[in-house]
Structure formats: structure tokens, C-alpha cells
Design a protein around this motif. Sequence first.
Motif: not given
Length: 598
Positions: A134-138, A194-203, A575-579
Amino acid sequence: MDDATTALVVLGVVVVLFVWNRLPVSVVAILAALGLWATGLVTTDEAVAGFGDPVVIFIATLFIVSEGIDSTGVTTWAGQQILARAGTAYVRLLVALGLLAAVLTSFITLNGAVAALLPLVVVVAQRIGRSPSQLLMPVVFAGSAGGLLMLMSSPVNVIVSEAAQHAGAGPFPFFSFTLLGIPLLAGTVAIGALLAPRVLPATTPEHTPPDLGRHAETIEAHYRLTDGFYRLRVRSRSSLIGSSARAVDLDGHPGIQVVGVQTPEGYPVTDVIHDDDVLVVTGPPGEVSRFVVDRGLAVSMTGSADATELLTREAGVAEVVVPPRSRLVGEEVYPGQKRDHELVILAVQRLGKDLGEGPAALAEGDAILLHGRWSALDQLSRDRDVLLVDSPGRVRRQAVPWGPRATRAVLVLAVVVAMLASGQVPPAIAGLVGATLMILARVVTVPQAYRAVSWETVVLVGALIPLSTAIRSSGAADRISDLIIDAVGEGRPRLLLIAIFLLTAVLGQVVSNTATVLVVVPIAVSAAASTGMSVKPLLMVVAVAGSAALLTPIATPGNLMVMAPGGYRFGDYWRLGLPVMVWWFLVAMAIVPLVWSL
């Protein structure tokens, strides 16, 4: 087939090979250059001219300048300073890390920024109880936006600027990209928060980079370096000069034991003691102090150290393990012994237990803790008789921020930025000056400079420049641009901008963004010439869309670098890249026509 059709066939084969992803991208690029030569679309000189192109020179030198900034701990220092002020709140940390990634990318490219921040981000996520995913991709996406802050921030910017100059419109000014980069960055960070916690998996990833920020404390606790050895130098008036090295006079100093006697170069002394020889002794600190005074000695090093003394800007420690068939097996060593390259053994362990203060024969699997200058520790990576537990370079970057050459590195970077911002010095020359200064100032060594260059990127760009040339000279670019113009209609410059953006963005998700830009640039130039538009807005849209490698992990090395540490799957990126890409599209369509008239 005519030349245009042949060029399009070669382009199609190249795209298929890129998507197939079974061959290295640099090999595909070289095959493209060879194919163009074999079909007669380019001459021999044109087929290899890309490797001497100013764009390629500038990109190569940027890697060396980036290495100087990163290897001296500047990036780690910046990260620690920001995180110390950001607290532990998720949104504040994400914003701080995103802004830091963007700033670092603007100076040391996206790949360098991700490599420097990856361990830091993973550790921060663990400390605040969040999944690294939830941090790396953003953070990586914010770094991609940072690639549009300055001319030197990305190879893509350099390519489109050179294309604008060759088209007769003049190069883009150094900070012209900032007009787009700032709103792109602000929106990317906001969308991520705004979106990372909602659309990215908590793996939870299987493997995470090691946290070396507290390496000194870890070493101190593991080896218990207290009341250890003392290295005592024999002074010119010492009473021990001329006495036997095998029977050192210890009368009146109970508890002291002489472990070994060495020459200043580290060789064992087997006959008599001479001036400047070194005695390695153990014993109570007070008794050792009296022994030093009574025998006319000088303390050159102590083996007892706390965490603050283990890792400094000048020197550090490295753990090594004796591998099977090493020449060290059976050799007698002891704490305090001086080895090659001025390295000193601090401790020796076998199966997690200390072997004591006296000499011991090494066996396979023994762990040795070595102390010395960072330059000497770096040479252990080439020693086949030991295996490094942690790279000294990685330890230095994470645990010793703002190293001894950091100030010089920052000054060199400032010189490069000033030259580029002035507009009076060509980028390739500014890059060469910066790379040379990094070496002359001893910020990086010559071998380190060669290792710092991403030769895959250099070969990729150099070998694809002939393809870009062939697409333009054969008429293939005109043919594709005519199809695009027919599709959007005459006199619709905004629709043409949209079409060029979509073409670049879609191709950039499956092909390297640098390769994508090299392919699309001649098409954009041809479209501008056919419609009478200014070439600069089209090229700026190509730069934005080319940097929008956000939907797949293979779109850019930065995305791929965080895939395993973040535990991402291929389908997680969109999931995050499109927005984020939609935001980039809106910003480009709104700002480009305002700044660069159509």
C-alpha cells in the motif's frame, strides 16, 4: 515492398518481440538495427550512429552523476530527514515518500530513486503496521511524475527535446517540463493517498529488502564487542624493542595476554620486536593502560566499541563467511589481527558462538567480523575466499547517511543543473562535465562509474535511433500520421493530441517507454508537418504519455522492482495506474495547448 512498408514490417516485428519478452530488450534493439541495415533502409554509418548520438552520451553520463549522489548517502539522508518529520500517519508518510521519490527521480532517474527508497519504504510500512504493497506502488507512480520535473529527469525528456531541435522548433528549456510535472505530481500523490488503501491488496511479500538502518546496533548485539582486544604500537623508545616476540615481558601486569605480534604491514613477527610493530593484547582496560605507559606503547585501535563507533563516514564493518574450499580453511586468526587491505578482525564465531580471544584455526562456515575503510571493505566482494553477508555499499548507503564525499557530490550535481538550466551548454557536454567531476573529486571511482551505467538502456536507445530514423526517412511516419489524421479529421488539433497520447500510452504499457518514445516521435513530427501544427505540443504529449507507464509491471523497470517486495500480481497495477493515467491525460490535454500554442 517499398521502403515505408519495409520499415513498418521491421517495426511490427520489433513490437512483437518486445511483447513476447523472451529476448533481452537490448538484443531486440540490435536486431532491429541489423534488420534495417540488411534491408538497405539505413547505411552502415546510420546503423551504428545512434551509439554516438548526444542523447545516448547524456543518458550514460546521468547514470554516473546519479551514482555519485546515491553512493555517498545523500538519498538516505534525505529520506531520514523527511521521515523524521512526517510522523507515523499513513497519509502524511505517503505524501512525504511520494514527494521524496519525485525529487530524487528528477535528479537520479526513476530506477535510481526506486532502488534507493525501496528498503526505506518497506521498513517504514512494517513500522507503522501497513503492508508494503500500500506504499510501494504509489511511491513509484509519484517517482514517474517526478520524471517530468526537469529536462534531465528522464531519458524521455531528452529524446523529445532533441527531436524538437532537429525539427527546427528549438529544444525545450530546462524547466519547461515543470509546468506539467508539478500538477501531475500533486494529482498522483493525492490519488495514491486516496485510493491505494482501497484498491491495492494488503499482501505480505515472501522476501523483503533488509533493514540496514540499524546495522551497527545489530552487529554490536550479535558479537558483544565489549572488553575486546587492543592493538598497541611499539614506539621508538619502548623497552620492548629487541625483545623476543614469543616471550613478551608482562611482569607486573597480571591479566594481560599477548595474542599476536605483527609488522605495520600486517605480517607476523617471529623473531624480535622492532619499532612500529604492533602487539595485539587482551586484558582488563585499567591494566592495559598501565602496560601501555610502562612499556612505551601507543594504542592504535581497540576492539571494544559501541554502535556509534562501528560505522562512521570513513570506516565500517563487514561480516563474511568462510565458504567451502576457501584457502582460509585451517589458517589461524585472532581478534585484532590485521589482514590484507588494512582490514582488522574484530571477532570470529563458529555456529553462533565466539571462538575467544586467542588464535583459532578457521573452518568452513565460520563468521568473521572485519573492520576497515569503506574502500577496503568494498574489495571483499571480489575475494573468492569469503562470502559477504551484507554488501558494504548497501550498508554504507542505509546506515551512514551523508557520507564523507556527499558534499562534493551535491556540488557537482549543482554545477550540472546550473549548466543545463542556463541553456548555453548542450546536455551531452554538461553530462560529460558532471561525470568527469565526479571522478576527479573522487566521489566515484572509474570502475564504479562503469558499473553505474545501465548499459542495457544505453544499447536500447543507441540501437533504436536507426529505427526512428528509418521510420522518418522511409515515409513510414508519414503513412501512420496520415492514418491518424484521417481518423481524427482535418483541423482538429486537440483530437490529434488525444490520438498521439493514446498511441504512446498504449504502446508504452508493453514496450519500454524509451523505445516507445523513439518510435512515436517521428510519427508526431510528421503529423505536425502534415497539419501545420507546432511540433512542440505534440512532442510534449509524447513525453507525458511515454512516462505514463503505469498499467503493467513490465512497462518500466521501476514498476518491476517493487513487484516482489510489494507482493503484487500482474493485474494489480491497473487498479491504481488507470485513475492516475486518466489524471495525466486530463492534465496534458488542459495544460499543453495553453503553454504551447497549437
